[in-house]
Write a protein that holds these residues in place. Structure first.
Motif, PDB file in Angstrom:
ATOM      1  N   VAL A 191       0.746  -1.308  -0.097  1.00 62.39           N
ATOM      2  CA  VAL A 191       0.057   0.062   0.085  1.00 62.39           C
ATOM      3  C   VAL A 191       0.804   1.411  -0.090  1.00 62.39           C
ATOM      4  N   ALA A 192       0.610   2.181  -1.048  1.00 64.63           N
ATOM      5  CA  ALA A 192       1.344   3.570  -0.981  1.00 64.63           C
ATOM      6  C   ALA A 192       0.370   4.433  -0.986  1.00 64.63           C
ATOM      7  N   ALA A 193       0.614   5.324   0.135  1.00 71.97           N
ATOM      8  CA  ALA A 193      -0.302   6.614   0.047  1.00 71.97           C
ATOM      9  C   ALA A 193       0.509   7.885   0.106  1.00 71.97           C
ATOM     10  N   TRP A 194      -0.032   8.632  -0.940  1.00 72.43           N
ATOM     11  CA  TRP A 194       0.731   9.815  -1.170  1.00 72.43           C
ATOM     12  C   TRP A 194       0.095  10.906  -0.918  1.00 72.43           C
ATOM     13  N   CYS A 195       0.255  11.743   0.362  1.00 71.49           N
ATOM     14  CA  CYS A 195      -0.559  12.878   0.932  1.00 71.49           C
ATOM     15  C   CYS A 195      -0.100  14.154   1.164  1.00 71.49           C
ATOM     16  N   GLY A 196      -0.820  14.947   0.853  1.00 73.38           N
ATOM     17  CA  GLY A 196      -0.224  16.185   1.207  1.00 73.38           C
ATOM     18  C   GLY A 196      -0.829  16.782   2.728  1.00 73.38           C
ATOM     19  N   ARG A 197       0.152  17.500   3.314  1.00 77.28           N
ATOM     20  CA  ARG A 197      -0.048  17.924   4.996  1.00 77.28           C
ATOM     21  C   ARG A 197      -1.141  18.997   4.911  1.00 77.28           C
ATOM     22  N   ASP A 198      -1.338  19.677   3.650  1.00 80.91           N
ATOM     23  CA  ASP A 198      -2.395  20.704   3.756  1.00 80.91           C
ATOM     24  C   ASP A 198      -3.654  20.444   2.905  1.00 80.91           C
ATOM     25  N   ASP A 199      -3.864  19.115   3.078  1.00 78.36           N
ATOM     26  CA  ASP A 199      -5.086  18.605   2.171  1.00 78.36           C
ATOM     27  C   ASP A 199      -6.256  18.498   3.321  1.00 78.36           C
ATOM     28  N   PRO A 200      -7.306  19.376   3.178  1.00 74.82           N
ATOM     29  CA  PRO A 200      -8.388  19.557   3.940  1.00 74.82           C
ATOM     30  C   PRO A 200      -9.237  18.265   3.989  1.00 74.82           C
ATOM     31  N   GLU A 247       4.215  12.099   3.135  1.00 73.24           N
ATOM     32  CA  GLU A 247       3.721  13.316   3.339  1.00 73.24           C
ATOM     33  C   GLU A 247       4.473  14.523   2.973  1.00 73.24           C
ATOM     34  N   PHE A 248       3.733  15.378   2.149  1.00 74.63           N
ATOM     35  CA  PHE A 248       4.547  16.457   1.427  1.00 74.63           C
ATOM     36  C   PHE A 248       3.879  17.700   2.240  1.00 74.63           C
ATOM     37  N   ALA A 249       5.067  18.334   2.745  1.00 72.90           N
ATOM     38  CA  ALA A 249       4.625  19.368   3.518  1.00 72.90           C
ATOM     39  C   ALA A 249       4.213  20.737   2.748  1.00 72.90           C
ATOM     40  N   GLY A 250       3.193  21.470   3.001  1.00 72.13           N
ATOM     41  CA  GLY A 250       2.748  22.500   2.355  1.00 72.13           C
ATOM     42  C   GLY A 250       2.153  22.137   1.099  1.00 72.13           C
ATOM     43  N   VAL A 251       1.769  20.972   0.909  1.00 73.84           N
ATOM     44  CA  VAL A 251       0.700  20.214  -0.261  1.00 73.84           C
ATOM     45  C   VAL A 251      -0.397  20.302   0.039  1.00 73.84           C
ATOM     46  N   ALA A 252      -1.509  20.901  -0.933  1.00 67.82           N
ATOM     47  CA  ALA A 252      -2.825  20.689  -0.794  1.00 67.82           C
ATOM     48  C   ALA A 252      -3.584  19.302  -1.467  1.00 67.82           C
ATOM     49  N   HIS A 253      -4.718  19.406  -1.608  1.00 65.40           N
ATOM     50  CA  HIS A 253      -5.517  18.294  -2.207  1.00 65.40           C
ATOM     51  C   HIS A 253      -5.383  18.434  -3.903  1.00 65.40           C
ATOM     52  N   SER A 254      -5.492  17.331  -4.488  1.00 65.73           N
ATOM     53  CA  SER A 254      -5.462  17.295  -5.911  1.00 65.73           C
ATOM     54  C   SER A 254      -3.989  17.795  -6.506  1.00 65.73           C
ATOM     55  N   PHE A 255      -3.063  17.335  -5.768  1.00 68.41           N
ATOM     56  CA  PHE A 255      -1.699  18.136  -6.114  1.00 68.41           C
ATOM     57  C   PHE A 255      -1.103  17.389  -7.377  1.00 68.41           C
ATOM     58  N   THR A 256      -1.867  16.076  -8.083  1.00 66.00           N
ATOM     59  CA  THR A 256      -1.242  15.685  -9.267  1.00 66.00           C
ATOM     60  C   THR A 256      -2.029  16.242 -10.477  1.00 66.00           C
ATOM     61  N   ASP A 257      -3.075  17.173 -10.088  1.00 65.54           N
ATOM     62  CA  ASP A 257      -3.733  17.682 -11.174  1.00 65.54           C
ATOM     63  C   ASP A 257      -3.286  19.072 -11.568  1.00 65.54           C
ATOM     64  N   PRO A 258      -2.774  19.055 -12.906  1.00 67.71           N
ATOM     65  CA  PRO A 258      -2.388  20.720 -13.335  1.00 67.71           C
ATOM     66  C   PRO A 258      -3.433  21.600 -13.370  1.00 67.71           C
ATOM     67  N   ASP A 259      -4.886  21.216 -13.706  1.00 66.38           N
ATOM     68  CA  ASP A 259      -5.776  21.954 -13.721  1.00 66.38           C
ATOM     69  C   ASP A 259      -6.609  22.427 -12.376  1.00 66.38           C
ATOM     70  N   ALA A 260      -5.965  21.756 -11.347  1.00 71.60           N
ATOM     71  CA  ALA A 260      -6.621  22.009  -9.976  1.00 71.60           C
ATOM     72  C   ALA A 260      -7.199  23.287  -9.506  1.00 71.60           C
ATOM     73  N   GLY A 262     -11.243  26.626  -8.176  1.00 66.55           N
ATOM     74  CA  GLY A 262     -11.338  28.017  -7.362  1.00 66.55           C
ATOM     75  C   GLY A 262     -11.934  27.709  -5.979  1.00 66.55           C
ATOM     76  N   MET A 263     -11.315  26.477  -5.399  1.00 69.52           N
ATOM     77  CA  MET A 263     -11.662  26.211  -4.033  1.00 69.52           C
ATOM     78  C   MET A 263     -10.294  26.101  -3.224  1.00 69.52           C
ATOM     79  N   PRO A 264     -10.270  26.890  -1.819  1.00 70.41           N
ATOM     80  CA  PRO A 264      -9.157  26.854  -1.090  1.00 70.41           C
ATOM     81  C   PRO A 264      -8.907  25.317  -0.604  1.00 70.41           C
ATOM     82  N   GLY A 265      -7.461  25.088  -0.458  1.00 71.34           N
ATOM     83  CA  GLY A 265      -7.140  23.765  -0.051  1.00 71.34           C
ATOM     84  C   GLY A 265      -7.129  22.939  -1.132  1.00 71.34           C
ATOM     85  N   ILE A 266      -7.318  23.351  -2.350  1.00 74.82           N
ATOM     86  CA  ILE A 266      -6.938  22.457  -3.683  1.00 74.82           C
ATOM     87  C   ILE A 266      -6.070  23.028  -4.489  1.00 74.82           C
ATOM     88  N   ALA A 267      -4.763  22.511  -4.908  1.00 77.31           N
ATOM     89  CA  ALA A 267      -3.775  23.081  -5.791  1.00 77.31           C
ATOM     90  C   ALA A 267      -2.943  22.183  -6.167  1.00 77.31           C
TER      91      ALA A 267
END
Length: 232
Positions: free
Chosen positions: A153-162, A187-200, A204-209
């Motif tokens: 199991v691999a989990a790739w997570c952003g520490r700033d993912d709400p 865990e990636f520090a300072g990284v939000a939700h949808s960090f793999t999506d260039p169109d994130a 227009g939502m906070p916590g998605i980048a």
């Protein structure tokens, strides 16, 4: 194509060149639906020699024309978590039954909602060799029982993912330890939700980048895992 709980499901397949049977990877979509993001990943996996199946979790009749429409189908599955888990298993079984797939070499990757899907597949006890969750929803209605998880199991997570805060990451870690699973959580520090999506940012939502480094590191790590565990 498969059917589950009276719902007709239709994904799409990207096949590598050459003769099978091939190692296979399920590519599981975000809450926005099948046509968002997964196609590029499926094609990239096929170019690397994996038969990639982008799995439809909502059904052929489901509208995903807008985030609001897709969100209705997403919410319905969250309200029925056992149906969600069983649907993940139904897709795994459908892929394993293909004549051009080596049923002993199947993995699954997923994004956001798809990240939850691949974790539910692992928790189910299916003979999946590896799963990778990218900024996935980590909570579950039924934690993995000891010995249930068969593969890595691999989990790739952003520490700033709400949607998967640090408390959820730690809960997943404790679940995987208690179940005796092989796993790694990054865990990636300072990284939000949808960090793999260039169109994130278009959401227009906070916590998605988007985050280019987290995207590239997580993809490279996943490919190393697949190469190690799925190649004969």
């Amino acid at each position: 194509r498969t059917t589950h709980a009276g719902v007709e499901l239709e994904g799409f397949v990207c096949k590598p060149a050459g003769q099978g049977p091939f190692p296979a990877v399920l590519v599981m979509h975000s809450a926005l639906g099948l046509r968002h993001q997964v196609g590029g990943r499926a094609r990239a996996l096929a170019d690397l020699g994996y038969l990639a199946v982008a799995t439809d979790m909502y059904g052929v009749e489901a509208s995903t024309a807008s985030p609001e429409a897709a969100g209705q189908h997403y919410a319905a599955l969250l309200e029925n978590p056992q149906v969600l888990r069983d649907r993940c298993v139904a897709w795994f079984d459908a892929v394993a039954a293909r004549g051009d797939v080596d049923a002993g070499r199947i993995a699954a990757i997923g994004y956001c909602f798809g990240g939850r899907c691949v974790l539910e597949l692992a928790r189910s006890g299916a003979d999946v060799k590896a799963v990778a969750s990218y900024h996935g929803i980590l909570t579950t209605h039924a934690p993995a029982r000891p010995g249930a998880i068969k593969g890595e199991v691999a989990a790739w997570c952003g520490r700033d993912d709400p949607f998967a805060p640090p408390a959820d990451i730690e809960e997943l870690r404790q679940e995987l330890v208690a179940s005796g699973a092989r796993f790694h959580i990054t865990e990636f520090a300072g990284v939000a939700h949808s960090f793999t999506d260039p169109d994130a940012a278009a959401m227009g939502m906070p916590g998605i980048a988007y985050d280019a480094l987290a995207d590239r590191v997580s993809w490279a790590g996943t490919l190393a895992m697949l190469e190690t565990l799925l190649r004969p």
